[in-house]
Design a protein around this motif. Structure first.
Motif, mmCIF file in Angstrom:
data_model
loop_
_atom_site.group_PDB
_atom_site.id
_atom_site.type_symbol
_atom_site.label_atom_id
_atom_site.label_comp_id
_atom_site.label_asym_id
_atom_site.label_seq_id
_atom_site.Cartn_x
_atom_site.Cartn_y
_atom_site.Cartn_z
ATOM 1 N N ASP A 4 78.586 -53.369 -34.774
ATOM 2 C CA ASP A 4 77.011 -53.181 -34.492
ATOM 3 C C ASP A 4 76.660 -53.073 -33.248
ATOM 4 O O ASP A 4 77.454 -54.031 -32.445
ATOM 5 C CB ASP A 4 76.221 -54.269 -35.261
ATOM 6 C CG ASP A 4 75.883 -54.067 -36.819
ATOM 7 O OD1 ASP A 4 76.445 -53.047 -37.259
ATOM 8 O OD2 ASP A 4 75.550 -55.060 -37.551
ATOM 9 N N ARG A 5 75.610 -52.487 -32.876
ATOM 10 C CA ARG A 5 75.278 -52.409 -31.468
ATOM 11 C C ARG A 5 74.010 -53.332 -30.916
ATOM 12 O O ARG A 5 73.154 -53.334 -32.117
ATOM 13 C CB ARG A 5 74.853 -50.810 -30.940
ATOM 14 C CG ARG A 5 76.236 -49.995 -31.032
ATOM 15 C CD ARG A 5 75.998 -48.509 -30.978
ATOM 16 N NE ARG A 5 75.686 -48.385 -29.680
ATOM 17 C CZ ARG A 5 74.278 -47.925 -29.225
ATOM 18 N NH1 ARG A 5 73.317 -47.954 -30.079
ATOM 19 N NH2 ARG A 5 73.964 -47.540 -27.953
ATOM 20 N N VAL A 6 73.710 -53.956 -30.102
ATOM 21 C CA VAL A 6 72.876 -54.548 -29.586
ATOM 22 C C VAL A 6 72.046 -54.076 -28.393
ATOM 23 O O VAL A 6 73.133 -53.823 -27.323
ATOM 24 C CB VAL A 6 73.056 -56.225 -29.429
ATOM 25 C CG1 VAL A 6 71.703 -57.059 -29.309
ATOM 26 C CG2 VAL A 6 73.677 -56.646 -30.704
ATOM 27 N N ALA A 7 71.119 -53.619 -28.227
ATOM 28 C CA ALA A 7 70.333 -53.293 -26.727
ATOM 29 C C ALA A 7 69.754 -54.618 -26.132
ATOM 30 O O ALA A 7 68.897 -55.052 -26.883
ATOM 31 C CB ALA A 7 69.541 -52.216 -27.158
ATOM 32 N N VAL A 8 70.374 -54.942 -24.889
ATOM 33 C CA VAL A 8 69.838 -56.058 -24.223
ATOM 34 C C VAL A 8 69.174 -55.823 -23.060
ATOM 35 O O VAL A 8 69.603 -54.911 -22.063
ATOM 36 C CB VAL A 8 70.916 -57.055 -23.856
ATOM 37 C CG1 VAL A 8 70.553 -58.105 -23.190
ATOM 38 C CG2 VAL A 8 71.643 -57.360 -25.248
ATOM 39 N N GLN A 9 67.966 -56.234 -22.838
ATOM 40 C CA GLN A 9 67.448 -56.183 -21.393
ATOM 41 C C GLN A 9 68.244 -56.731 -20.303
ATOM 42 O O GLN A 9 68.744 -57.847 -20.270
ATOM 43 C CB GLN A 9 66.030 -56.944 -21.436
ATOM 44 C CG GLN A 9 65.221 -56.951 -20.177
ATOM 45 C CD GLN A 9 63.939 -58.022 -20.228
ATOM 46 O OE1 GLN A 9 63.582 -58.296 -21.325
ATOM 47 N NE2 GLN A 9 63.542 -58.417 -19.152
ATOM 48 N N ALA A 10 68.317 -55.777 -19.275
ATOM 49 C CA ALA A 10 69.330 -55.960 -18.117
ATOM 50 C C ALA A 10 68.611 -56.248 -16.636
ATOM 51 O O ALA A 10 67.447 -55.418 -16.500
ATOM 52 C CB ALA A 10 70.338 -55.145 -17.976
ATOM 53 N N PRO A 11 68.965 -56.951 -15.814
ATOM 54 C CA PRO A 11 70.002 -57.892 -16.080
ATOM 55 C C PRO A 11 69.505 -58.976 -16.852
ATOM 56 O O PRO A 11 68.466 -59.189 -16.958
ATOM 57 C CB PRO A 11 70.259 -58.210 -14.512
ATOM 58 C CG PRO A 11 68.932 -58.231 -13.982
ATOM 59 C CD PRO A 11 68.408 -56.888 -14.481
ATOM 60 N N SER A 12 70.807 -59.841 -17.219
ATOM 61 C CA SER A 12 70.348 -60.765 -18.298
ATOM 62 C C SER A 12 71.581 -61.908 -18.104
ATOM 63 O O SER A 12 72.733 -61.638 -17.479
ATOM 64 C CB SER A 12 70.496 -60.315 -19.563
ATOM 65 O OG SER A 12 71.679 -59.875 -20.072
#
Length: 376
Positions: free
Chosen positions: A105-113
Motif C-alpha cells: 500500500d502507498r502512504v502520502a506523507v507531508q514533507a519534510p517530516s
C-alpha cells in the motif's frame, strides 16, 4: 546472528547524536518542571491496582480527560469512546499502520517530516511518497499523513485545510492521519478549528501525546482520537499487541492533563524571541520568519556550498551545541538545520555564544569550546 532484511536495527541519527554527546546534548526543556510545580500534592501520588491488566483502550478516567482537553482546544463534542490510549504517539502511528495497511500500500506523507514516519511505514511494507506528489499517480494512497504543527518546519495547517484533506481522503477511501503532538505549542497565531463530523465519519484520526506540550517524553503516553467504531477496531488490535498501556504512566499523564490548555505558551514565546534575536547576529543562516508552532526553527544555511551535516558535526564536536541536519528528516535537504529553542534561557544564551564562535575559521577555536552545553 539472525540477519535482518531492513536496516531498522541501526540507531537513528537522533540517538547517535545523543550518544556522541554522552547525552549532554539532550534538550533541556523545563516544561515538565514548570507544570509539576503547579500540581497539587495529591496528584503526585500514583494509586492503582496491579492485580488486573489495564484496559487495552486506556483507563476510562484518562480517556475522559483527553476527550475534555480535545473539546476545549477544538470545540468538539468527544467522549471517552473516541479515545484509544497508546504507548506514546509512536505506537499510535504504528498501530494505525499495522491495522489499516497491507504490504505494498502507498502512504502520502507531508514533507519534510520526522524520519520515523517513513521508517514505521516502510518497515510494515508500505510505500511512502510526498503528499504533494500524490496527484501524480493513478493509484491513490491508502493513508495520508499530516503533521501540524509540523516537525521540522513548524508549519500549522491553515483554517479549513483539514476539511479539504479529509474530503480528498474520503473520496479515495483513504484514512487521513493528523499528528498533533505540538498543537499546544502554537505561538504565532490561532489554532485552526475542527469539525466533529470529520472524526465521526471514520476517515480521519488524530494522534497526540504528553511528550511535547508538557515536556515529558519519558511519560510514554499518547492517544488516538477517532470515531468510536474505529476506536473499537483499534482497541482489539492493540490488545493483541501489548495488552494495555502502563497504569503508572497513565496515572502520571492524567495528572498532567489537569493543567490548563496552552499554559506554557508565554514561556515558549519568550524563548522563541531569544532565539530569533540571537539569530539576527549570526550570518551563517539566511534570515527567515519564525514558524507558527513547535519548538524549532528550520534554518537555511547562507553558504550554498556548506553542508548541514558537516556544520552540525562541527557544532557538536567543536562547540558542544547539538543541532539536527536537514538530512535527519524525511525529504530534508543538506542545506537546512533544525534548531530547537525549547531550552532554558541560560542554555540558549550559552549555545548561541558558542555558535557565534563557530562561524570563524577553525584555527581560531580554543580547547574550552569542546565542552557540551546541551541542545540549542
Amino acid at each position: 546472528m539472525i540477519s535482518t532484511c531492513r536496516p531498522w536495527h541501526e540507531l537513528s541519527l537522533i540517538e547517535r547524536q545523543a550518544r556522541a554527546a554522552q547525552h549532554g546534548g539532550q534538550p533541556t526543556w523545563d516544561l515538565s518542571e514548570a507544570l509539576l510545580r503547579g500540581l497539587p500534592t495529591s496528584t503526585g501520588r500514583v494509586e492503582f491496582s496491579a492485580e488486573a491488566y489495564p484496559d487495552p483502550q486506556g483507563e476510562r478516567e484518562l480517556r475522559r480527560r483527553i476527550a475534555a482537553r480535545e473539546n476545549a482546544k477544538y470545540g468538539l463534542s468527544l467522549n471517552e469512546d473516541h479515545i484509544v490510549v497508546t504507548h506514546g504517539a509512536t505506537e499510535a502511528l504504528f498501530l494505525l499502520a499495522h491495522t489499516f495497511l497491507d504490504p505494498g500500500d502507498r502512504v502520502a506523507v507531508q514533507a519534510p517530516s520526522f524520519l520515523f514516519y517513513r521508517e514505521i511505514l516502510e518497515n510494515l511494507g508500505a510505500g511512502v511518497v510526498p503528499l504533494n506528489a500524490e496527484s501524480d499517480s493513478a493509484r491513490p494512497a491508502r493513508m495520508r499523513l499530516l503533521h501540524s504543527p509540523s516537525n521540522p518546519d513548524g508549519l500549522v495547517l491553515a483554517e479549513g485545510a483539514l476539511s479539504l484533506h479529509a474530503e480528498a481522503a474520503g473520496a479515495d477511501g483513504a484514512l487521513l492521519v493528523l499528528d498533533q503532538v505540538y498543537d499546544e505549542l502554537i505561538v504565532g497565531g490561532a489554532r485552526p478549528r475542527e469539525d466533529q463530523t470529520l472524526l465521526d465519519g471514520g476517515h480521519v484520526v488524530k494522534v497526540n501525546s504528553v511528550s511535547k506540550a508538557f515536556g515529558c517524553p519519558g511519560v510514554r503516553v499518547g492517544w488516538i482520537t477517532t470515531a468510536p467504531a474505529v476506536a473499537e477496531v483499534l482497541t482489539g488490535v492493540a490488545e493483541r499487541l501489548r495488552m494495555g498501556p502502563s497504569l503508572v504512566a497513565q496515572q502520571a499523564a492524567a495528572g498532567l492533563l489537569e493543567q490548563p490548555v496552552d499554559r506554557n505558551l508565554p514561556l515558549l514565546a519568550e524563548r522563541r524571541a531569544i532565539a530569533v534575536e540571537a539569530l539576527s547576529t549570526l550570518d551563517v543562516f539566511e534570515a527567515a520568519e519564525p514558524p507558527a508552532g513547535g519548538l524549532f526553527l528550520w534554518l537555511k544555511l547562507a553558504d550554498p556550498n556548506a553542508g548541514a551535516q558537516q556544520f552540525c558535526d562541527r557544532a557538536l564536536a567543536e562547540a558542544g551545541v547539538r543541532l539536527m541536519p536537514g538530512l535527519g528528516f524525511w525529504q530534508g535537504t543538506d542545506d537546512r538545520v533544525r534548531l530547537s529553542f525549547g531550552a532554558v534561557p541560560e542554555y540558549l544564551g550559552a549555545a548561541f555564544d558558542r555558535l557565534r564562535r563557530l562561524t570563524v575559521p577553525p584555527r581560531r577555536y580554543g580547547a574550552g569550546l569542546t565542552t557540551a552545553c546541551g541542545s540549542a
